[in-house]
Design an enzyme around this catalytic site. Sequence first.
Site, PDB file in Angstrom:
ATOM      1  N   TYR A 157      -5.178  39.665  34.862  1.00 20.43           N
ATOM      2  CA  TYR A 157      -4.524  39.497  36.384  1.00 20.43           C
ATOM      3  C   TYR A 157      -3.190  38.996  36.287  1.00 20.43           C
ATOM      4  CZ  TYR A 157      -4.939  39.515  41.514  1.00 20.43           C
ATOM      5  OH  TYR A 157      -4.951  39.965  43.006  1.00 20.43           O
ATOM      6  N   LYS A 164       0.004  36.440  44.106  1.00 16.57           N
ATOM      7  CA  LYS A 164      -0.727  35.976  45.064  1.00 16.57           C
ATOM      8  C   LYS A 164      -0.658  34.532  45.521  1.00 16.57           C
ATOM      9  CE  LYS A 164      -2.703  39.845  45.885  1.00 16.57           C
ATOM     10  NZ  LYS A 164      -2.426  40.886  46.816  1.00 16.57           N
TER      11      LYS A 164
HETATM   12  P1  NAD Z   1      -5.535  49.763  46.877  1.00 17.56           P
HETATM   13  O1  NAD Z   1      -4.984  50.604  45.587  1.00 17.56           O
HETATM   14  O2  NAD Z   1      -6.352  50.777  47.591  1.00 17.56           O
HETATM   15  O3  NAD Z   1      -4.399  49.044  47.834  1.00 17.56           O
HETATM   16  C1  NAD Z   1      -3.065  48.963  47.277  1.00 17.56           C
HETATM   17  C2  NAD Z   1      -2.027  49.741  48.083  1.00 17.56           C
HETATM   18  O4  NAD Z   1      -0.775  49.142  47.868  1.00 17.56           O
HETATM   19  C3  NAD Z   1      -2.197  50.941  48.207  1.00 17.56           C
HETATM   20  O5  NAD Z   1      -2.351  51.711  49.337  1.00 17.56           O
HETATM   21  C4  NAD Z   1      -0.502  51.398  47.780  1.00 17.56           C
HETATM   22  O6  NAD Z   1      -0.055  52.655  48.188  1.00 17.56           O
HETATM   23  C5  NAD Z   1       0.160  50.357  48.133  1.00 17.56           C
HETATM   24  N1  NAD Z   1       1.293  50.007  47.842  1.00 17.56           N
HETATM   25  C6  NAD Z   1       1.606  49.947  46.509  1.00 17.56           C
HETATM   26  N2  NAD Z   1       3.118  49.821  46.195  1.00 17.56           N
HETATM   27  C7  NAD Z   1       3.441  50.149  47.749  1.00 17.56           C
HETATM   28  C8  NAD Z   1       4.911  50.204  47.948  1.00 17.56           C
HETATM   29  N3  NAD Z   1       6.119  50.020  47.263  1.00 17.56           N
HETATM   30  N4  NAD Z   1       5.173  50.528  49.501  1.00 17.56           N
HETATM   31  C9  NAD Z   1       4.014  50.327  50.157  1.00 17.56           C
HETATM   32  N5  NAD Z   1       2.891  50.308  49.918  1.00 17.56           N
HETATM   33  C10 NAD Z   1       2.423  50.183  48.434  1.00 17.56           C
HETATM   34  O7  NAD Z   1      -6.288  48.620  46.406  1.00 17.56           O
HETATM   35  P2  NAD Z   1      -6.963  47.471  47.442  1.00 17.56           P
HETATM   36  O8  NAD Z   1      -7.837  46.914  46.433  1.00 17.56           O
HETATM   37  O9  NAD Z   1      -7.702  47.761  48.454  1.00 17.56           O
HETATM   38  O10 NAD Z   1      -5.585  46.325  47.489  1.00 17.56           O
HETATM   39  C11 NAD Z   1      -5.393  45.936  48.734  1.00 17.56           C
HETATM   40  C12 NAD Z   1      -4.995  44.628  48.825  1.00 17.56           C
HETATM   41  O11 NAD Z   1      -5.954  43.726  48.541  1.00 17.56           O
HETATM   42  C13 NAD Z   1      -4.053  44.198  47.743  1.00 17.56           C
HETATM   43  O12 NAD Z   1      -3.077  43.282  48.153  1.00 17.56           O
HETATM   44  C14 NAD Z   1      -4.990  43.658  46.594  1.00 17.56           C
HETATM   45  O13 NAD Z   1      -4.326  42.795  45.861  1.00 17.56           O
HETATM   46  C15 NAD Z   1      -5.924  42.813  47.658  1.00 17.56           C
HETATM   47  N6  NAD Z   1      -7.114  42.329  47.032  1.00 17.56           N
HETATM   48  C16 NAD Z   1      -7.954  43.455  46.233  1.00 17.56           C
HETATM   49  C17 NAD Z   1      -8.962  42.899  45.719  1.00 17.56           C
HETATM   50  C18 NAD Z   1      -9.924  43.833  44.780  1.00 17.56           C
HETATM   51  O14 NAD Z   1     -10.788  43.382  44.102  1.00 17.56           O
HETATM   52  N7  NAD Z   1      -9.933  45.048  44.936  1.00 17.56           N
HETATM   53  C19 NAD Z   1      -9.418  41.616  45.758  1.00 17.56           C
HETATM   54  C20 NAD Z   1      -8.774  40.623  46.641  1.00 17.56           C
HETATM   55  C21 NAD Z   1      -7.468  41.225  47.079  1.00 17.56           C
END
Ligand code: NAD
Length: 257
Positions: A157, A164
Amino acid sequence: MSMLSGKHGLIVGVANKRSISWAIAQAAAAAGARLALTYPSERLEENVRELAATLDNPLIAPCDVASDQQIADLAMTLDREFGGLDFLVHGASFAPADALHNPFVETSRESFRIALDVSTYSLVGLTRAMVPLMEKRGGGSVLTLTYLGSDRVFPNYNVMGVAKAALESTVRYLASDLGPKSIRVNAISAGAIKTLAASGIGGFSAILQVYRDRAPLRRSVDASEVADAAIFLLGPASRAVTGEVLMVDAGFHAIGL
Ligand code: NAD
């Protein structure tokens, strides 16, 4: 559910149907909100447009969160089309692949900068741009998505954990600044979910298995469960909650060993 009826919301972070932000968009639309969705690049525009076509009268706009100009243009578009804004969901995160594969100690200055810029500073930039729109509504709710890797070490990570940690601190500082304007700022710390972003983390399937073995609920979570908690934080039921990181992780954070 009509907890968000008559509200206008901006959702940043929809990449595909697995995106947590997409689950939140669907739940917010079902709760009565009219939404704007953004795409960061032409490559993702079609995906976002296809998903958005299933919503009622959505607004679609470009926004690379690393660009101050695009954030300013987005605020102008929203002001013109919505005449204000009630909530913002920030679900954007990114770290260069090398920073998620190499040992953390080898993180380059540039990868560190990019990860913190896109994943953390973007919450400050986006929120600041939306404040005048929220003021027109007498307040608002800002929500971001974080992970327990902010506080504990998870394999691979790496710099995302640092981003984060900074993001959760950012939530508290923004909440303090904006509380007097009745703008609340919170985060959901979601359990592990298989999404596009998660697929960039090596060994992610092993992390999911640990949740199944050890989380109090003996599983991780799905995006719709995060979305349900998001509706709480975006809507009036959480009107006294700000500066909070709500754990929606099947209880995994509570476990020591
Ligand atoms: P995801 O890949 O679907 O979403 C990440 C998003 O970030 C994408 O839509 C991408 O287009 C966007 N992004 C990246 N660079 C960008 C930029 N320069 N401008 C605008 N948008 C940009 O994956 P996700 O898992 O749905 O992630 C969403 C959030 O949830 C993130 O912050 C991630 O860290 C967090 N999160 C995810 C998990 C998990 O296990 N998937 C757990 C906890 C938190």
